[in-house]
Design a protein around this motif. Structure first.
Motif, PDB file in Angstrom:
ATOM      1  N   THR A  10       0.725  -1.115  -0.138  1.00 36.08           N
ATOM      2  CA  THR A  10      -0.078   0.089   0.006  1.00 36.08           C
ATOM      3  C   THR A  10       0.822   1.325   0.013  1.00 36.08           C
ATOM      4  O   THR A  10       0.379   2.361  -0.111  1.00 36.08           O
ATOM      5  CB  THR A  10      -0.849  -0.185   1.149  1.00 36.08           C
ATOM      6  OG1 THR A  10      -0.222  -0.104   2.509  1.00 36.08           O
ATOM      7  CG2 THR A  10      -1.907  -1.015   1.108  1.00 36.08           C
ATOM      8  N   ARG A  29      -9.067  11.487  -0.284  1.00 35.88           N
ATOM      9  CA  ARG A  29      -9.808  11.060   0.773  1.00 35.88           C
ATOM     10  C   ARG A  29     -10.401   9.541   0.234  1.00 35.88           C
ATOM     11  O   ARG A  29     -10.522   8.568   0.721  1.00 35.88           O
ATOM     12  CB  ARG A  29     -10.823  11.920   1.197  1.00 35.88           C
ATOM     13  CG  ARG A  29     -11.519  11.122   2.507  1.00 35.88           C
ATOM     14  CD  ARG A  29     -12.508  12.259   3.200  1.00 35.88           C
ATOM     15  NE  ARG A  29     -13.171  11.791   4.108  1.00 35.88           N
ATOM     16  CZ  ARG A  29     -14.349  10.875   3.968  1.00 35.88           C
ATOM     17  NH1 ARG A  29     -15.024  10.761   2.893  1.00 35.88           N
ATOM     18  NH2 ARG A  29     -14.994  10.536   5.171  1.00 35.88           N
ATOM     19  N   GLU A  30     -11.142   9.786  -1.184  1.00 31.85           N
ATOM     20  CA  GLU A  30     -11.750   8.726  -1.867  1.00 31.85           C
ATOM     21  C   GLU A  30     -10.746   7.798  -1.851  1.00 31.85           C
ATOM     22  O   GLU A  30     -11.200   6.550  -1.946  1.00 31.85           O
ATOM     23  CB  GLU A  30     -12.716   9.450  -3.057  1.00 31.85           C
ATOM     24  CG  GLU A  30     -13.447   8.354  -3.437  1.00 31.85           C
ATOM     25  CD  GLU A  30     -14.234   8.706  -4.679  1.00 31.85           C
ATOM     26  OE1 GLU A  30     -15.101   8.093  -5.135  1.00 31.85           O
ATOM     27  OE2 GLU A  30     -13.934  10.022  -5.207  1.00 31.85           O
ATOM     28  N   LEU A  32      -7.988   6.914  -0.486  1.00 31.99           N
ATOM     29  CA  LEU A  32      -7.634   6.229   0.789  1.00 31.99           C
ATOM     30  C   LEU A  32      -8.820   5.349   1.478  1.00 31.99           C
ATOM     31  O   LEU A  32      -8.328   4.303   1.838  1.00 31.99           O
ATOM     32  CB  LEU A  32      -7.218   7.207   1.749  1.00 31.99           C
ATOM     33  CG  LEU A  32      -5.823   8.255   1.622  1.00 31.99           C
ATOM     34  CD1 LEU A  32      -5.808   9.177   2.567  1.00 31.99           C
ATOM     35  CD2 LEU A  32      -4.688   7.010   1.564  1.00 31.99           C
ATOM     36  N   VAL A  33     -10.023   5.848   1.234  1.00 30.70           N
ATOM     37  CA  VAL A  33     -10.976   5.036   1.866  1.00 30.70           C
ATOM     38  C   VAL A  33     -11.331   3.925   0.989  1.00 30.70           C
ATOM     39  O   VAL A  33     -11.596   2.808   1.614  1.00 30.70           O
ATOM     40  CB  VAL A  33     -12.359   5.735   1.956  1.00 30.70           C
ATOM     41  CG1 VAL A  33     -13.579   5.179   2.020  1.00 30.70           C
ATOM     42  CG2 VAL A  33     -12.329   7.124   2.720  1.00 30.70           C
ATOM     43  N   ALA A  34     -10.999   3.996  -0.366  1.00 31.47           N
ATOM     44  CA  ALA A  34     -11.372   2.735  -1.241  1.00 31.47           C
ATOM     45  C   ALA A  34     -10.028   1.852  -0.874  1.00 31.47           C
ATOM     46  O   ALA A  34     -10.259   0.494  -1.032  1.00 31.47           O
ATOM     47  CB  ALA A  34     -11.056   3.138  -2.673  1.00 31.47           C
ATOM     48  N   ALA A  36      -8.443   1.240   1.876  1.00 30.95           N
ATOM     49  CA  ALA A  36      -8.838   0.524   3.082  1.00 30.95           C
ATOM     50  C   ALA A  36     -10.043  -0.314   3.376  1.00 30.95           C
ATOM     51  O   ALA A  36      -9.886  -1.413   3.756  1.00 30.95           O
ATOM     52  CB  ALA A  36      -9.114   1.609   4.226  1.00 30.95           C
ATOM     53  N   ARG A  37     -11.010   0.152   2.374  1.00 36.75           N
ATOM     54  CA  ARG A  37     -12.258  -0.786   2.406  1.00 36.75           C
ATOM     55  C   ARG A  37     -11.778  -1.974   1.493  1.00 36.75           C
ATOM     56  O   ARG A  37     -12.329  -3.342   1.753  1.00 36.75           O
ATOM     57  CB  ARG A  37     -13.334  -0.079   1.715  1.00 36.75           C
ATOM     58  CG  ARG A  37     -14.172   0.990   2.368  1.00 36.75           C
ATOM     59  CD  ARG A  37     -15.255   1.387   1.771  1.00 36.75           C
ATOM     60  NE  ARG A  37     -16.094   0.692   1.161  1.00 36.75           N
ATOM     61  CZ  ARG A  37     -17.347   0.855   0.492  1.00 36.75           C
ATOM     62  NH1 ARG A  37     -17.677   1.952   0.363  1.00 36.75           N
ATOM     63  NH2 ARG A  37     -18.058  -0.139   0.080  1.00 36.75           N
ATOM     64  N   SER A  38     -11.045  -1.925   0.564  1.00 36.07           N
ATOM     65  CA  SER A  38     -10.628  -3.023  -0.226  1.00 36.07           C
ATOM     66  C   SER A  38      -9.837  -4.141   0.690  1.00 36.07           C
ATOM     67  O   SER A  38      -9.976  -5.349   0.371  1.00 36.07           O
ATOM     68  CB  SER A  38      -9.513  -2.639  -1.500  1.00 36.07           C
ATOM     69  OG  SER A  38      -9.374  -3.718  -2.136  1.00 36.07           O
ATOM     70  N   THR A  76     -23.359   1.525  -5.539  1.00 35.81           N
ATOM     71  CA  THR A  76     -22.102   2.222  -6.082  1.00 35.81           C
ATOM     72  C   THR A  76     -22.501   3.000  -7.262  1.00 35.81           C
ATOM     73  O   THR A  76     -22.093   4.011  -7.199  1.00 35.81           O
ATOM     74  CB  THR A  76     -21.116   1.193  -6.179  1.00 35.81           C
ATOM     75  OG1 THR A  76     -20.931   0.622  -4.678  1.00 35.81           O
ATOM     76  CG2 THR A  76     -19.892   1.998  -6.430  1.00 35.81           C
TER      77      THR A  76
END
Length: 254
Positions: A10, A29-30, A32-34, A36-38, A76
């Motif tokens: 990562t 931000r989007e 990083l969130v993607a 982390a969620r993945s 989504t």
């Protein structure tokens, strides 16, 4: 030690995030969130699949997993086309119909057996691609109709149906949405090695068997994405037009 390498990998995302930050793109931000969620989702789904594969009566689990994927995909895609009224519903129905028709044909033609090891990965590939295509189609269609609002309203005033008045916008939106998949199919094996084929060969399958699976995967993705994309344009009419065939001001207003 098993998860240290994925965590270390990562680090390359940090470079991408830093680049978007310096360019002031506003998507850090989007991203990083993607990521982390993945990481969390893929870690969890491996155990879920292991559980499903071990069940003797797996049919209910296949259907449950499929409906879950379609629901997430519809949500989504609807979020991506957030300015389309009832966008999540339109995306859900489009993805459901497009992928279900393709899955039924695959089973009827005995291309894939109705087992979790085949159907869940196949459904995942179809739903994932249909989700992307449907979201782009809906978003692009609304944007193009808004840009060409005067032309569309003139055609409607002359007696054209919504489909006839927006035919060029539909062509552009569907063409743009499907073009990455078409280009990918054209260059498959020449630029990027297909994942399914490469994975099967690495797992010890014969090249001929791996090639057959990859061709099937490409074909089913193309079919599901095309049906979902075109269907979404038809389902957008009630959201875009009144019963008197007029553009809705709340959708295409200033």
């Amino acid at each position: 030690m098993g998860m240290l390498k994925p965590l270390a990998a990562t680090g390359v995302v940090a470079m991408a995030v830093a680049l978007t930050f310096t360019q002031r793109l506003g998507i850090e931000r989007e991203m990083l969130v993607a990521i982390a969620r993945s990481f969390v989702q893929l870690s969890a789904v491996g155990f879920v699949l292991q559980f499903i594969f071990s069940q003797k009566n797996a049919a209910p689990w296949i259907l449950l997993a499929y409906l879950f994927m379609v629901t997430v995909g519809g949500y989504t895609a609807g979020q991506r086309a957030n300015l389309v009224p009832r966008g999540k519903y339109i995306a859900f129905v489009s993805i459901l119909v497009g992928t279900m028709i393709t899955m039924i044909l695959l089973i009827a033609l005995k291309i894939f057996p109705f087992t979790p090891r085949y159907m869940i990965p196949a459904a995942g590939m179809m739903v994932g691609n249909a989700m992307t295509v449907t979201g782009v189609t809906m978003k692009k269609l609304r944007e193009d109709i808004k840009i060409d609002k005067n032309l569309v309203e003139t055609a409607l005033a002359l007696g054209a149906t919504p489909r006839e008045a927006t035919l060029q916008q539909v062509k552009r939106s569907v063409g743009i949405a499907l073009s990455p998949g078409i280009d990918n199919a054209k260059t498959g094996g020449l630029i990027a090695l297909p994942g399914a084929m490469t994975g099967l060969i690495m797992a010890g399958a014969s090249p001929l068997e791996a090639i057959q699976v990859q061709i099937i995967a490409k074909n089913m993705i193309m079919a599901a994405s095309t049906v979902s994309s075109i269907l979404s344009t038809y389902l957008c009419w009630p959201a875009f037009f009144t019963k008197a065939f007029q553009l809705k001001d709340e959708v295409f207003g200033a």
